[in-house]
Scaffold this motif. Structure first.
Motif, PDB file in Angstrom:
ATOM      1  N   ASP A  73       0.886  -1.191  -0.138  1.00  0.00           N
ATOM      2  CA  ASP A  73       0.201   0.675  -0.251  1.00  0.00           C
ATOM      3  C   ASP A  73       0.565   1.035  -0.184  1.00  0.00           C
ATOM      4  OD1 ASP A  73      -2.193  -1.011  -0.428  1.00  0.00           O
ATOM      5  OD2 ASP A  73      -2.865  -0.638   1.768  1.00  0.00           O
ATOM      6  N   PHE A  74       2.147   1.099  -0.976  1.00  0.00           N
ATOM      7  CA  PHE A  74       2.758   2.811  -1.460  1.00  0.00           C
ATOM      8  C   PHE A  74       1.840   3.277  -1.755  1.00  0.00           C
ATOM      9  CE2 PHE A  74       4.136  -0.776  -3.844  1.00  0.00           C
ATOM     10  CZ  PHE A  74       3.716  -0.418  -5.044  1.00  0.00           C
ATOM     11  N   SER A  75       0.756   2.886  -2.404  1.00  0.00           N
ATOM     12  CA  SER A  75       0.215   4.148  -3.481  1.00  0.00           C
ATOM     13  C   SER A  75      -1.160   4.226  -2.936  1.00  0.00           C
ATOM     14  CB  SER A  75       0.202   4.114  -5.046  1.00  0.00           C
ATOM     15  OG  SER A  75      -0.055   2.307  -4.775  1.00  0.00           O
ATOM     16  N   MET A  76      -1.466   5.157  -3.214  1.00  0.00           N
ATOM     17  CA  MET A  76      -3.532   5.537  -3.307  1.00  0.00           C
ATOM     18  C   MET A  76      -3.209   6.575  -2.081  1.00  0.00           C
ATOM     19  SD  MET A  76      -4.485   4.380  -5.568  1.00  0.00           S
ATOM     20  CE  MET A  76      -2.906   4.437  -7.685  1.00  0.00           C
ATOM     21  N   GLY A  77      -3.630   7.832  -2.139  1.00  0.00           N
ATOM     22  CA  GLY A  77      -3.509   8.336  -0.940  1.00  0.00           C
ATOM     23  C   GLY A  77      -3.594  10.231  -1.042  1.00  0.00           C
ATOM     24  N   THR A  78      -2.581  10.568  -1.422  1.00  0.00           N
ATOM     25  CA  THR A  78      -2.143  11.897  -2.056  1.00  0.00           C
ATOM     26  C   THR A  78      -2.503  12.240  -3.486  1.00  0.00           C
ATOM     27  OG1 THR A  78      -0.785  11.958  -2.315  1.00  0.00           O
ATOM     28  CG2 THR A  78      -1.222  11.798  -0.182  1.00  0.00           C
ATOM     29  N   ASN A 452      -7.480  14.777  -1.270  1.00  0.00           N
ATOM     30  CA  ASN A 452      -6.963  13.313  -0.098  1.00  0.00           C
ATOM     31  C   ASN A 452      -8.578  12.903   0.323  1.00  0.00           C
ATOM     32  OD1 ASN A 452      -4.445  14.017  -1.008  1.00  0.00           O
ATOM     33  ND2 ASN A 452      -3.606  15.691   0.448  1.00  0.00           N
ATOM     34  N   VAL A 453      -8.877  13.680   0.637  1.00  0.00           N
ATOM     35  CA  VAL A 453     -10.403  13.414   1.495  1.00  0.00           C
ATOM     36  C   VAL A 453     -10.791  12.026   0.652  1.00  0.00           C
ATOM     37  CG1 VAL A 453     -12.516  13.432   2.316  1.00  0.00           C
ATOM     38  CG2 VAL A 453     -10.533  15.650   2.912  1.00  0.00           C
ATOM     39  N   LEU A 454     -11.204  12.067  -1.028  1.00  0.00           N
ATOM     40  CA  LEU A 454     -11.817  11.118  -1.284  1.00  0.00           C
ATOM     41  C   LEU A 454     -11.036  11.176  -2.545  1.00  0.00           C
ATOM     42  CD1 LEU A 454     -15.148  12.840  -1.659  1.00  0.00           C
ATOM     43  CD2 LEU A 454     -14.588  11.523  -0.021  1.00  0.00           C
ATOM     44  N   SER A 455      -9.935  10.189  -2.266  1.00  0.00           N
ATOM     45  CA  SER A 455      -8.987   9.748  -3.236  1.00  0.00           C
ATOM     46  C   SER A 455      -8.264   8.733  -3.879  1.00  0.00           C
ATOM     47  CB  SER A 455      -7.606  10.328  -2.705  1.00  0.00           C
ATOM     48  OG  SER A 455      -7.039   9.230  -1.533  1.00  0.00           O
ATOM     49  N   LEU A 456      -9.686   7.869  -3.913  1.00  0.00           N
ATOM     50  CA  LEU A 456      -9.761   6.420  -4.471  1.00  0.00           C
ATOM     51  C   LEU A 456     -10.048   5.998  -5.867  1.00  0.00           C
ATOM     52  CD1 LEU A 456     -10.950   3.975  -0.562  1.00  0.00           C
ATOM     53  CD2 LEU A 456      -8.481   4.621  -1.896  1.00  0.00           C
ATOM     54  N   GLY A 457      -9.851   4.446  -5.646  1.00  0.00           N
ATOM     55  CA  GLY A 457     -10.460   4.529  -7.076  1.00  0.00           C
ATOM     56  C   GLY A 457     -10.135   4.783  -8.291  1.00  0.00           C
ATOM     57  N   ILE A 458     -11.130   4.647  -9.726  1.00  0.00           N
ATOM     58  CA  ILE A 458     -10.777   5.684 -10.888  1.00  0.00           C
ATOM     59  C   ILE A 458     -12.416   4.913 -11.767  1.00  0.00           C
ATOM     60  CG2 ILE A 458      -9.877   2.875 -11.799  1.00  0.00           C
ATOM     61  CD1 ILE A 458      -7.728   4.264 -13.802  1.00  0.00           C
ATOM     62  N   VAL A 463      -9.030   7.539 -15.403  1.00  0.00           N
ATOM     63  CA  VAL A 463      -8.471   8.437 -15.083  1.00  0.00           C
ATOM     64  C   VAL A 463      -9.304   8.209 -13.700  1.00  0.00           C
ATOM     65  CG1 VAL A 463      -9.219  11.495 -14.580  1.00  0.00           C
ATOM     66  CG2 VAL A 463      -9.353  10.376 -16.505  1.00  0.00           C
ATOM     67  N   PRO A 464      -8.098   8.993 -12.887  1.00  0.00           N
ATOM     68  CA  PRO A 464      -8.463   8.724 -11.566  1.00  0.00           C
ATOM     69  C   PRO A 464      -9.318   8.888 -10.699  1.00  0.00           C
ATOM     70  CG  PRO A 464      -5.720   8.870 -12.127  1.00  0.00           C
ATOM     71  CD  PRO A 464      -6.465   9.753 -13.008  1.00  0.00           C
ATOM     72  N   GLY A 465      -9.680   8.538  -9.696  1.00  0.00           N
ATOM     73  CA  GLY A 465     -11.337   9.219  -9.186  1.00  0.00           C
ATOM     74  C   GLY A 465     -12.267   8.839  -9.032  1.00  0.00           C
ATOM     75  N   TYR A 466     -12.372   7.933  -7.907  1.00  0.00           N
ATOM     76  CA  TYR A 466     -14.279   7.306  -7.886  1.00  0.00           C
ATOM     77  C   TYR A 466     -14.983   8.204  -8.990  1.00  0.00           C
ATOM     78  CZ  TYR A 466     -13.269   2.660  -5.938  1.00  0.00           C
ATOM     79  OH  TYR A 466     -12.672   1.569  -6.091  1.00  0.00           O
ATOM     80  N   PRO A 467     -16.423   7.918  -9.876  1.00  0.00           N
ATOM     81  CA  PRO A 467     -16.968   8.806 -10.401  1.00  0.00           C
ATOM     82  C   PRO A 467     -18.565   8.940  -9.530  1.00  0.00           C
ATOM     83  CG  PRO A 467     -17.237   7.326 -12.223  1.00  0.00           C
ATOM     84  CD  PRO A 467     -15.890   6.615 -10.402  1.00  0.00           C
ATOM     85  N   LEU A 468     -19.229   9.782  -9.151  1.00  0.00           N
ATOM     86  CA  LEU A 468     -20.491   9.357  -8.375  1.00  0.00           C
ATOM     87  C   LEU A 468     -21.527   8.935  -9.518  1.00  0.00           C
ATOM     88  CD1 LEU A 468     -20.768  12.901  -6.993  1.00  0.00           C
ATOM     89  CD2 LEU A 468     -20.253  10.845  -6.052  1.00  0.00           C
ATOM     90  N   GLU A 590     -15.798  11.968  -7.637  1.00  0.00           N
ATOM     91  CA  GLU A 590     -16.387  12.398  -5.909  1.00  0.00           C
ATOM     92  C   GLU A 590     -16.064  14.032  -5.262  1.00  0.00           C
ATOM     93  OE1 GLU A 590     -16.303   8.881  -3.791  1.00  0.00           O
ATOM     94  OE2 GLU A 590     -14.829   8.400  -4.233  1.00  0.00           O
ATOM     95  N   TRP A 591     -14.198  13.429  -6.117  1.00  0.00           N
ATOM     96  CA  TRP A 591     -13.752  14.407  -5.272  1.00  0.00           C
ATOM     97  C   TRP A 591     -13.535  16.191  -5.554  1.00  0.00           C
ATOM     98  CZ3 TRP A 591     -10.194  18.367  -7.351  1.00  0.00           C
ATOM     99  CH2 TRP A 591      -9.711  17.991  -8.534  1.00  0.00           C
ATOM    100  N   TYR A 592     -14.181  16.012  -6.942  1.00  0.00           N
ATOM    101  CA  TYR A 592     -14.932  17.055  -7.318  1.00  0.00           C
ATOM    102  C   TYR A 592     -15.712  17.740  -7.547  1.00  0.00           C
ATOM    103  CZ  TYR A 592     -15.411  20.546 -11.445  1.00  0.00           C
ATOM    104  OH  TYR A 592     -15.723  21.725 -11.769  1.00  0.00           O
ATOM    105  N   ALA A 593     -16.944  16.853  -6.908  1.00  0.00           N
ATOM    106  CA  ALA A 593     -18.282  17.892  -6.130  1.00  0.00           C
ATOM    107  C   ALA A 593     -17.786  17.888  -4.888  1.00  0.00           C
ATOM    108  CB  ALA A 593     -18.813  16.349  -6.321  1.00  0.00           C
ATOM    109  N   LEU A 594     -16.428  17.926  -4.175  1.00  0.00           N
ATOM    110  CA  LEU A 594     -16.418  18.268  -2.740  1.00  0.00           C
ATOM    111  C   LEU A 594     -15.919  19.178  -3.269  1.00  0.00           C
ATOM    112  CD1 LEU A 594     -16.110  17.816   0.152  1.00  0.00           C
ATOM    113  CD2 LEU A 594     -13.894  16.453  -0.330  1.00  0.00           C
ATOM    114  N   ALA A 595     -15.110  19.538  -4.040  1.00  0.00           N
ATOM    115  CA  ALA A 595     -13.675  21.017  -3.903  1.00  0.00           C
ATOM    116  C   ALA A 595     -14.947  21.743  -4.773  1.00  0.00           C
ATOM    117  CB  ALA A 595     -12.946  20.060  -5.529  1.00  0.00           C
TER     118      ALA A 595
END
Length: 680
Positions: A73-78, A452-458, A463-468, A590-595
């Motif tokens: 788990d050296f990746s995924m989180g920032t 960083n709050v919602l950094s998971l998935g693809i 493109v990195p980041g889970y979509p809604l 989802e992170w973009y919705a938060l931002a």
């Protein structure tokens, strides 16, 4: 005077004789100690790498027999993870720090096996490119007769010093993966990437690392829970314990003069449930492992766990600490000599060259990723005076969380902005604890903080980041969501839910799966709306969450029923068809919705309402019988019916038994009566 010179000569001879012995003693001390520095669950927190570099330099100066290892788990989180497939920032920097080996964690599969393949290919290419530049700068140029100029010397691959950590995973089931038709293509692709990298991922495979006079054998294990947490890995794994047994046996058979056997295990420990403490089980079941570096559970052990002759070590998460364990040779065998966690705080200076490279990667991520959304890494969206809980404290106890409310509300805002005049009102937005990976401190909130709050998935777009995703549930199923949050999440923390548009009261003293009641909808004006059991309601959540909602029925053995549907009530088979998109066609992450929600705040400040609860989860801690049995849900009514049925059956059986006994006794009495009559 003569006597004085004689004394000087004698002292000189003594000093001459002593110096070699002291030097030998120092060398003996160094060669009799092995130091292993370790990390795990770093989750792309590269900002601490300059401090790790400084500490490693110090350790290696004190003892040349120092190894640096990582347990996955050296990746995924920032935001550094956003360029992992193109620039492999994590693996590349681990090479620069001098990591000897790492293993894979479940989050290395967050971008699926295809994303992992791209990451390790990119790491190899970047590291080779650096090695070529260094080789050409240090090698004399050669005269080119055709171009009549001095050209760089031809590349000699064997002389290139490519700095990357070895990757060791001993329990990948390649045969089973490639044999399954649905996994074959990705399995072949991933294996080819590993081979290009030079990774040691064959069944029961291991590596031997040598430093000075010390030789250690290292192998990697991917745990059972880690496998469960990587549903999109597209990779099969063999049993961890059986693989470890076979690997240790292979090491002992093939290798001579091995000082230590080290397992990099992404399995974790569990202080509350020994049956789920996988690395303690591994240590107990497999003889011959000297050290298990235990990742996955994010545990920080101030003292190691000792199981027989095996040391189990963990240093926590996010590069908060660097673990250090030392072994000293006693009577020809290495034994545990020291253990500790070094806090990577401001007391440790940053290594300058490492800091510069991290800044370069930061610029790359800002340009390549945040630029797509009109943001920059450090762009301030708003400021906060709200004391949100830290991510370590967030969701630890059942109840309403202001930060969870903020995230769920952001989902609704994001959908409304994305759909514009075509907006279909969202009835409920769901944000589970398991996908929330960070929190906000007081002060400025940047685009990177939101990520960083919602950094998971693809997403399906790669493109990195889970979509809604938009789904529909019946009113009865919305009530099930409340019960999942209140009852099921007590057993599975990641299932704790935070909702916008859904309110309920809960009583932890009530019977399991009947703890939530007075479940209602709440409209945009804050008015309560009664839920109709058979009506369809629009629900929004990230891709992972909506997919997992579809597994609730099977996971609960049919006790809970929940099936995501489209607006017409048809069961959803392909969730990618229901991803919400922005006006330009890109997925709404989802992170973009938060931002964007934070960016919309008036006065650029987080609203005061998020400093407290909003009445979405109301605790009723009554223990009276009426409070416990009032307003039962369908599960409770069914349970009561079953209990009554069982009671009725028991009563019927008792009645039949009593009748049978009475009948038997009555028969006996009749005979005796007749006997008396005849006797007269």
């Amino acid at each position: 005077m003569k006597r004085f010179f004689c004394r000087i000569m004698i002292i000189g001879m003594i000093v001459t004789l002593l110096l070699p012995s002291q030097a030998f003693a120092a060398k003996e001390k160094s060669s009799s100690t092995i130091t292993i520095a370790f990390t795990h669950d770093m989750h792309s927190h590269l900002e601490k790498f300059p401090k790790i570099k400084t500490e490693i330099k110090k350790l290696k100066k004190e003892n040349k027999q120092t190894f640096l290892l990582d347990a996955g788990d050296f990746s995924m989180g920032t935001p550094f993870q956003t360029i992992s497939m193109t620039d492999a920032s994590e693996l590349y920097m681990m090479g620069q720090l001098g990591y000897d080996a790492t293993t894979l964690g479940n989050h290395e599969f967050d971008y699926r096996s295809s994303g992992l393949a791209k990451m390790i290919k990119s790491a190899k290419e970047s590291a080779r490119e650096d090695a070529v530049k260094k080789y050409q700068s240090e090698t004399e140029r050669v005269w080119n007769e055709q171009t009549l100029r001095w050209d760089p010397a031809p590349i000699v691959e064997s002389k290139l010093q490519i700095k990357l950590p070895e990757i060791v995973v001993s329990n990948i089931d390649w045969q089973g993966t490639i044999k399954e038709e649905s996994l074959k293509t990705n399995g072949v692709n991933l294996r080819a990437a590993f081979e290009k990298y030079g990774a040691h991922v064959e069944e029961n495979d291991y590596i031997v690392i040598k430093k000075e006079n010390a030789r250690i054998a290292v192998f990697g294990i991917f745990g059972k829970e880690a496998d469960d947490y990587a549903p999109e890995s597209g990779t099969k794994f063999l049993d961890p314990v059986e693989t470890a047994k076979a690997t240790v046996a292979k090491i002992k058979k093939n290798e001579k003069n091995i000082d230590l056997i080290v397992c990099l295990s992404h399995s974790g420990t569990n202080a509350n449930n020994p049956e789920k403490s996988e690395d303690e089980i591994l240590a107990k079941e497999v003889e011959g492992i000297d050290l298990i570096v235990s990742g996955h559970s994010h545990t920080a052990l101030d003292e190691p766990i000792i199981v027989g002759n095996t040391v189990v070590a963990s240093c926590g998460q996010y590069n908060d600490n660097l673990g250090e364990v030392s072994f000293k040779k006693v009577d020809g065998k290495y034994e545990l000599a020291g253990y500790g966690l070094v806090e990577l705080d401001d007391r440790i200076k940053d290594d300058t060259s490492t800091s510069e490279k991290i800044k370069d990667f930061k610029k790359t991520a800002s340009k390549k990723y945040f630029g797509q959304y009109g943001y920059k890494w450090d762009q301030v969206l708003a400021t906060s005076d709200v004391n949100f809980k830290s991510i370590d404290e967030f969701g630890e106890e059942q109840g309403e969380e202001p930060f969870g409310n903020l995230i769920a509300d952001a989902y609704v805002y994001g959908v409304k902005e994305a759909e514009g005049k075509d907006y279909v009102p969202v009835d409920v937005a769901v944000a589970p604890h398991g996908v929330i990976r960070g929190s906000f401190d007081n002060g400025p909130i940047t685009a990177a903080d939101a990520f960083n709050v919602l950094s998971l998935g693809i997403g399906e777009d790669g493109v990195p980041g889970y979509p809604l995703v938009s789904i529909y549930l019946t009113g009865k199923e919305l009530k099930t969501i409340a019960e999942i949050d209140i009852s099921v999440s007590e057993l599975m923390g990641p299932a704790r839910l935070y909702c916008s548009g859904l309110t309920y009261t809960y009583n932890p003293n009530r019977i399991f799966l009947n703890r939530a009641y007075d479940i209602k909808l709440q409209d945009a004006e804050g008015n309560d709306v009664k839920i109709e059991n058979n009506k369809l309601y629009r629900v929004v959540g990230d891709l992972y969450t909506t997919q997992m909602l579809g597994t609730v029925e099977s996971l609960s053995f049919g006790i809970l029923s929940l099936e995501p549907k489209d607006k017409d009530g048809n069961p959803i088979e392909d969730f990618s068809e229901h991803i919400i998109t922005l006006k330009d066609g890109r997925e709404l992450k989802e992170w973009y919705a938060l931002a964007s929600y934070i960016d919309s705040f008036k006065g650029n400040k987080v609203p005061e309402k998020y400093s407290g609860e909003l009445g979405r989860k109301v605790l009723d801690d009554s223990k009276g019988i009426l409070a416990i049995i009032k307003k039962p849900n369908s599960i409770m009514r069914t349970l009561c019916a079953l209990i009554l049925l069982v009671i009725a059956v028991i009563i019927l059986i008792i009645v039949l038994i009593v009748k049978a006994i009475r009948g038997k006794n009555y028969g006996r009495g009749t005979v005796k009566k007749k006997d008396r009559i005849f006797s007269r």
